[in-house]
Scaffold this motif. Structure first.
Motif, mmCIF file in Angstrom:
data_model
loop_
_atom_site.group_PDB
_atom_site.id
_atom_site.type_symbol
_atom_site.label_atom_id
_atom_site.label_comp_id
_atom_site.label_asym_id
_atom_site.label_seq_id
_atom_site.Cartn_x
_atom_site.Cartn_y
_atom_site.Cartn_z
ATOM 1 N N GLY A 108 0.438 -1.331 -0.190
ATOM 2 C CA GLY A 108 0.270 0.013 0.512
ATOM 3 C C GLY A 108 1.198 1.105 0.280
ATOM 4 N N HIS A 109 1.933 1.164 -0.340
ATOM 5 C CA HIS A 109 3.021 2.406 -0.307
ATOM 6 C C HIS A 109 3.422 2.510 -2.098
ATOM 7 C CE1 HIS A 109 3.981 1.652 3.824
ATOM 8 N NE2 HIS A 109 3.721 3.181 3.973
ATOM 9 N N MET A 110 2.950 4.140 -2.024
ATOM 10 C CA MET A 110 3.727 4.666 -3.961
ATOM 11 C C MET A 110 4.413 5.762 -3.553
ATOM 12 S SD MET A 110 2.072 7.799 -4.151
ATOM 13 C CE MET A 110 1.863 7.779 -5.723
ATOM 14 N N MET A 111 5.329 5.332 -4.851
ATOM 15 C CA MET A 111 6.062 7.180 -4.556
ATOM 16 C C MET A 111 6.030 7.172 -6.406
ATOM 17 S SD MET A 111 10.011 5.678 -3.878
ATOM 18 C CE MET A 111 9.360 4.793 -2.841
ATOM 19 N N VAL A 112 6.097 8.755 -6.593
ATOM 20 C CA VAL A 112 6.477 9.287 -7.861
ATOM 21 C C VAL A 112 7.085 10.421 -7.703
ATOM 22 C CG1 VAL A 112 4.427 11.044 -7.713
ATOM 23 C CG2 VAL A 112 4.791 9.948 -10.260
ATOM 24 N N MET A 113 8.033 10.457 -9.238
ATOM 25 C CA MET A 113 8.557 11.734 -9.104
ATOM 26 C C MET A 113 8.555 11.473 -11.099
ATOM 27 S SD MET A 113 12.666 10.506 -8.839
ATOM 28 C CE MET A 113 12.050 9.610 -6.466
ATOM 29 N N PHE A 114 8.954 13.251 -11.481
ATOM 30 C CA PHE A 114 8.583 12.831 -13.211
ATOM 31 C C PHE A 114 9.585 14.706 -12.869
ATOM 32 C CE2 PHE A 114 4.056 13.585 -12.119
ATOM 33 C CZ PHE A 114 3.949 15.116 -12.462
ATOM 34 N N SER A 115 9.672 14.639 -14.761
ATOM 35 C CA SER A 115 10.489 16.344 -14.314
ATOM 36 C C SER A 115 10.304 16.138 -16.228
ATOM 37 C CB SER A 115 12.046 16.515 -14.223
ATOM 38 O OG SER A 115 12.684 15.598 -14.725
ATOM 39 N N ARG A 116 10.634 17.354 -16.967
ATOM 40 C CA ARG A 116 11.064 17.431 -18.100
ATOM 41 C C ARG A 116 12.356 16.793 -18.672
ATOM 42 N NH1 ARG A 116 8.384 21.057 -21.035
ATOM 43 N NH2 ARG A 116 10.042 21.693 -22.086
ATOM 44 N N SER A 117 12.415 17.036 -18.917
ATOM 45 C CA SER A 117 13.942 15.681 -19.837
ATOM 46 C C SER A 117 14.694 16.802 -20.168
ATOM 47 C CB SER A 117 13.460 15.015 -21.185
ATOM 48 O OG SER A 117 12.853 15.076 -22.146
ATOM 49 N N ASP A 118 14.237 18.279 -20.322
ATOM 50 C CA ASP A 118 15.182 18.927 -21.314
ATOM 51 C C ASP A 118 15.071 20.484 -20.787
ATOM 52 O OD1 ASP A 118 12.242 19.957 -20.887
ATOM 53 O OD2 ASP A 118 12.356 21.431 -23.124
ATOM 54 N N ARG A 119 15.688 19.839 -18.683
ATOM 55 C CA ARG A 119 15.849 20.651 -17.584
ATOM 56 C C ARG A 119 17.463 21.407 -18.023
ATOM 57 N NH1 ARG A 119 15.554 17.751 -12.289
ATOM 58 N NH2 ARG A 119 14.898 19.873 -11.568
ATOM 59 N N SER A 120 17.309 23.026 -17.362
ATOM 60 C CA SER A 120 18.507 23.469 -17.732
ATOM 61 C C SER A 120 19.266 23.559 -16.594
ATOM 62 C CB SER A 120 18.595 24.484 -17.533
ATOM 63 O OG SER A 120 17.801 25.219 -18.928
ATOM 64 N N PRO A 121 20.593 22.135 -16.672
ATOM 65 C CA PRO A 121 21.918 22.378 -15.705
ATOM 66 C C PRO A 121 21.994 23.646 -14.691
ATOM 67 C CG PRO A 121 22.678 22.678 -17.565
ATOM 68 C CD PRO A 121 21.074 22.652 -17.982
ATOM 69 N N LEU A 122 21.945 23.449 -13.237
ATOM 70 C CA LEU A 122 22.346 24.218 -12.185
ATOM 71 C C LEU A 122 23.809 24.624 -12.714
ATOM 72 C CD1 LEU A 122 21.084 23.349 -9.154
ATOM 73 C CD2 LEU A 122 19.477 24.910 -10.796
ATOM 74 N N SER A 123 24.269 25.951 -12.868
ATOM 75 C CA SER A 123 25.226 27.255 -13.190
ATOM 76 C C SER A 123 26.127 26.614 -12.344
ATOM 77 C CB SER A 123 25.336 28.613 -13.015
ATOM 78 O OG SER A 123 24.627 28.813 -11.442
ATOM 79 N N GLN A 124 26.181 26.510 -11.119
ATOM 80 C CA GLN A 124 27.418 25.485 -10.492
ATOM 81 C C GLN A 124 26.544 24.163 -10.569
ATOM 82 O OE1 GLN A 124 27.900 27.573 -6.470
ATOM 83 N NE2 GLN A 124 26.515 29.938 -7.252
ATOM 84 N N GLU A 125 28.223 23.208 -9.695
ATOM 85 C CA GLU A 125 28.354 22.035 -9.349
ATOM 86 C C GLU A 125 27.494 22.041 -8.209
ATOM 87 O OE1 GLU A 125 28.029 18.116 -10.460
ATOM 88 O OE2 GLU A 125 28.705 19.815 -11.773
ATOM 89 N N ILE A 126 26.407 21.554 -7.783
ATOM 90 C CA ILE A 126 26.189 20.784 -6.598
ATOM 91 C C ILE A 126 25.840 19.750 -6.148
ATOM 92 C CG2 ILE A 126 23.948 20.962 -4.859
ATOM 93 C CD1 ILE A 126 25.095 24.329 -6.282
#
Length: 154
Positions: A48-66
């Motif tokens: 009875g547990h669930m999890m979901v995650m989704f995003s655009r595939s064309d996301r811009s990278p952040l300007s710094q390495e995090i």
């Protein structure tokens, strides 16, 4: 509502996102609301547990390495960059129950804090190795819109 046994629960497993579509009250459809190749997974467990995650595939990278979102470096990024990263990703987890072709997600953790403690109801349709989840209509930029996400079992 209760979660059926594994034999009667067609949602159990891991599903990969295939498409995300907006269906507007006037009948118009907006394809690819999360881009042409959205990326995501939804998982339903037999307990009875669930999890979901989704995003655009064309996301811009952040300007710094995090290395971690908990660092000062992350907090020092420009607000516009953080907003872009936040608005192109969605995720939540909790428990779920089934009733007919309706699945109800009880949210325990979410990328949108206001969702914690709420329930999200989805109707679903199954076709071979695919499931389509449909949201009830919500007000989106002044227009009632339902969102349909298609997933493929992996």
């Amino acid at each position: 509502m209760s979660t059926p046994s594994i034999q009667n629960n067609p949602l159990i497993g891991i599903w990969k996102l295939i498409s995300a579509t907006a269906i507007h009250a006037d009948g118009t459809v907006t394809q690819d609301v999360y881009g042409t190749h959205p990326v995501g997974y939804i998982t339903y467990t037999e307990d009875g547990h669930m999890m979901v995650m989704f995003s655009r595939s064309d996301r811009s990278p952040l300007s710094q390495e995090i290395q971690s979102p908990l660092t000062h470096q992350m907090q020092s990024l420009p607000v516009k960059e953080l907003a872009q990263a936040f608005t192109t990703f969605n995720g939540y987890a909790g428990t779920y129950t089934l009733s007919g072709n309706t699945v109800t997600h009880q949210i325990e953790i979410a990328s949108i804090p206001n969702r914690v403690g709420t329930t999200l109801v989805r109707t679903f349709t199954l076709s071979e190795n695919r499931v389509t989840l449909l949201t009830p209509p919500v007000l989106n930029d002044g227009v009632e819109t339902a969102f349909e996400l298609a997933w493929e079992r992996i």
